[in-house]
Motif scaffolding. Structure first.
Motif, mmCIF file in Angstrom:
data_model
loop_
_atom_site.group_PDB
_atom_site.id
_atom_site.type_symbol
_atom_site.label_atom_id
_atom_site.label_comp_id
_atom_site.label_asym_id
_atom_site.label_seq_id
_atom_site.Cartn_x
_atom_site.Cartn_y
_atom_site.Cartn_z
ATOM 1 N N UNK A 242 31.652 -28.986 8.539
ATOM 2 C CA UNK A 242 32.543 -29.377 7.454
ATOM 3 C C UNK A 242 33.579 -30.391 7.926
ATOM 4 N N UNK A 243 34.159 -30.184 9.094
ATOM 5 C CA UNK A 243 35.166 -31.116 9.592
ATOM 6 C C UNK A 243 34.559 -32.489 9.882
ATOM 7 N N UNK A 244 33.343 -32.512 10.426
ATOM 8 C CA UNK A 244 32.689 -33.790 10.683
ATOM 9 C C UNK A 244 32.354 -34.494 9.378
ATOM 10 N N UNK A 245 31.867 -33.734 8.400
ATOM 11 C CA UNK A 245 31.624 -34.319 7.077
ATOM 12 C C UNK A 245 32.909 -34.905 6.510
ATOM 13 N N UNK A 246 34.009 -34.178 6.648
ATOM 14 C CA UNK A 246 35.302 -34.635 6.142
ATOM 15 C C UNK A 246 35.663 -36.005 6.705
ATOM 16 N N UNK A 247 35.480 -36.166 8.003
ATOM 17 C CA UNK A 247 35.824 -37.435 8.642
ATOM 18 C C UNK A 247 34.943 -38.574 8.143
ATOM 19 N N UNK A 248 33.637 -38.333 8.072
ATOM 20 C CA UNK A 248 32.703 -39.388 7.668
ATOM 21 C C UNK A 248 32.870 -39.727 6.193
ATOM 22 N N UNK A 249 32.943 -38.701 5.362
ATOM 23 C CA UNK A 249 33.022 -38.926 3.914
ATOM 24 C C UNK A 249 34.316 -39.636 3.544
ATOM 25 N N UNK A 250 35.413 -39.249 4.175
ATOM 26 C CA UNK A 250 36.675 -39.930 3.914
ATOM 27 C C UNK A 250 36.566 -41.412 4.225
ATOM 28 N N UNK A 251 35.930 -41.723 5.353
ATOM 29 C CA UNK A 251 35.865 -43.104 5.830
ATOM 30 C C UNK A 251 34.966 -43.984 4.972
ATOM 31 N N UNK A 252 33.805 -43.489 4.602
ATOM 32 C CA UNK A 252 32.848 -44.376 3.930
ATOM 33 C C UNK A 252 32.710 -44.136 2.424
ATOM 34 N N UNK A 253 33.350 -43.087 1.909
ATOM 35 C CA UNK A 253 33.300 -42.852 0.460
ATOM 36 C C UNK A 253 34.699 -42.937 -0.151
#
Length: 442
Positions: free
Chosen positions: A152-163
């Motif tokens: 979840x934390x890794x998703x949070x970082x990626x999704x914030x950045x590219x979405x």
């Protein structure tokens, strides 16, 4: 970084009243994330409450760091506007440049959020940081009780950045979904003096926050899969007072969200405040009416959920409708969301805490309704069809953008593993992921 990279026109005098208003608004919006933790935590089962709350707290940690480093620059630096999708992520990397000063005619001037705004850019960055945090935290409600915290934390970082960051730029930073020249609305109905003749309306985040989070929640619920026993057992909230506490704090914090989006303490902020209250109250009554006539009981959880549905629906519209229009919008949103939470049962996806039913449904209603009830441009106020068309197109483009990228992220993280093992899920994710329990009975 060099001071020269800050445009001269952004230096100016600070308006202390505006600054104080926006600092308070930012603090109110920041409160919404722990409030959401209480709301979601109370809706979860006892064995999963800590994990649910930690997903909000984890988002607060990860997104805040990202926003300071490259988040603000990606959305609002004003340098780049690459394909209308994002700005240069490194223009104000780390935000220290926003604290620079220079002397002009013996007077100290500061970096402002926009020329002549009187608002320090560093304060505006803090305000926008809180929006990014709550948007990601909202998504977690679709994944309750079954997801690994690290994933979840890794998703949070990626999704914030590219979405999230690109979509915020697209809507609020002068990109494709804004009212600026070069945007979709300008291409549809032309421009005058560099601005779209029919500008999209998203005052405080119907598209950027709620439609965005709702679509992401739907995608993840489908990709990650259902909880054990979904459709065969009832998942009852373990602490309804937590749910009410969370809803109350969300309502309180939402005044920073909506009224704060005026950018200063003025009449627009006052209108947003009144409309936020009116729509939220009406939505709560609408939801309770549905429950009473459909189920025979008006419930506490229904009241809290109606509050959130009203807050969501009025977010994009709060500065562009009348108070009476806000009441009507709230009733429609409350009724629609009360029925919308049943979509997961009808279509078989496990949106655990109704992110889709509340945020996506009410977010779409709030965004699209502006084509009818926006003062001056809405159909009910003598406007033509163009505002409605723009609102629909903007919503659809945002949904498609988020859906495609969220699917890509969700599948990219599959090898890492989204779900805890079945034994851990059955026993309770709090113990397996955090080695804690919320309540020790002695």
């Amino acid at each position: 970084m060099l001071l020269a990279s800050v445009p001269d026109e952004l230096f100016g005098k600070v308006d202390t009243g505006t600054t104080a208003w926006m600092l308070m608004s930012a603090a109110l919006v920041l409160l919404m994330t722990p409030a959401l933790a209480f709301f979601y935590g109370g809706l979860s089962r006892q064995k999963s409450v800590l994990n649910m709350m930690m997903m909000s707290v984890g988002s607060l940690g990860v997104v805040s760091v990202i926003y300071v480093l490259w988040g603000y620059s990606t959305s609002f630096s004003g340098e780049g506007n690459y394909l209308g999708l994002f700005d240069n992520p490194f223009t104000y990397f780390g935000l220290d440049q926003l604290t620079q000063t220079k002397e002009v005619a013996g007077e100290t001037q500061y970096v402002l959020s926009a020329a002549g705004s009187g608002l320090p850019a560093i304060v505006f960055a803090g305000f926008q940081l809180t929006f990014a945090v709550i948007t990601v935290a909202l998504i977690s409600g679709a994944l309750a009780e079954r997801v690994k915290f690290g994933t979840w934390l890794l998703f949070t970082a990626i999704w914030t950045t590219i979405v999230y960051l690109p979509l915020a730029h697209m809507v609020w930073g002068g990109g494709l979904l804004s009212g600026k020249e070069g945007g979709i609305a300008a291409a549809m109905f032309g421009t005058t003096d560099g601005a779209a003749n029919v500008a999209p309306i998203d005052f405080a985040g119907g598209t950027v926050v709620h439609i965005n989070a709702g679509i992401a929640g739907l995608i993840l619920a489908i990709v990650v899969g259902k909880r054990l026993g979904f459709g065969k057992q009832s998942y009852r909230p373990h602490n309804i007072p937590f749910v009410m506490l969370g809803a109350a704090l969300l309502w309180f914090g939402w005044f920073g969200f909506n009224a704060g989006s005026a950018g200063t303490a003025n009449m627009t902020a006052g209108l947003a405040w009144v409309n936020t209250t009116a729509a939220t109250a009406a939505a709560m009554l609408g939801w309770l009416a549905v429950e009473k006539f459909r189920d025979g009981h008006a419930t506490t959880v229904g009241a809290a959920s109606g509050v959130v549905a009203g807050l969501v629906a009025v977010t994009p519209a709060c500065a562009n409708i009348s108070p009476v229009g806000a009441i009507g919008l709230g009733i429609v949103a409350g009724v629609a969301a009360a029925y919308g939470v049943g979509l997961k049962t009808k279509f078989g996806f496990d949106d655990s805490l109704d992110v889709v039913g509340v945020h996506l449904v009410a977010g779409l209603i709030g965004t699209i309704s502006l084509g009818f009830i926006a003062k001056d441009t809405g159909l009910f106020y003598g406007g033509d069809y163009k505002q409605l068309v723009v609102q629909v197109v903007i919503a659809l483009v945002a949904m498609a953008f988020t859906a495609v990228l969220t699917i890509a992220i969700a599948y990219a993280l599959k090898p890492l593993g989204w779900r805890v093992d079945k034994e851990s899920e059955a026993d309770g994710i709090d113990n397996s992921e955090h080695a804690e329990t919320a309540y020790d009975l002695v």
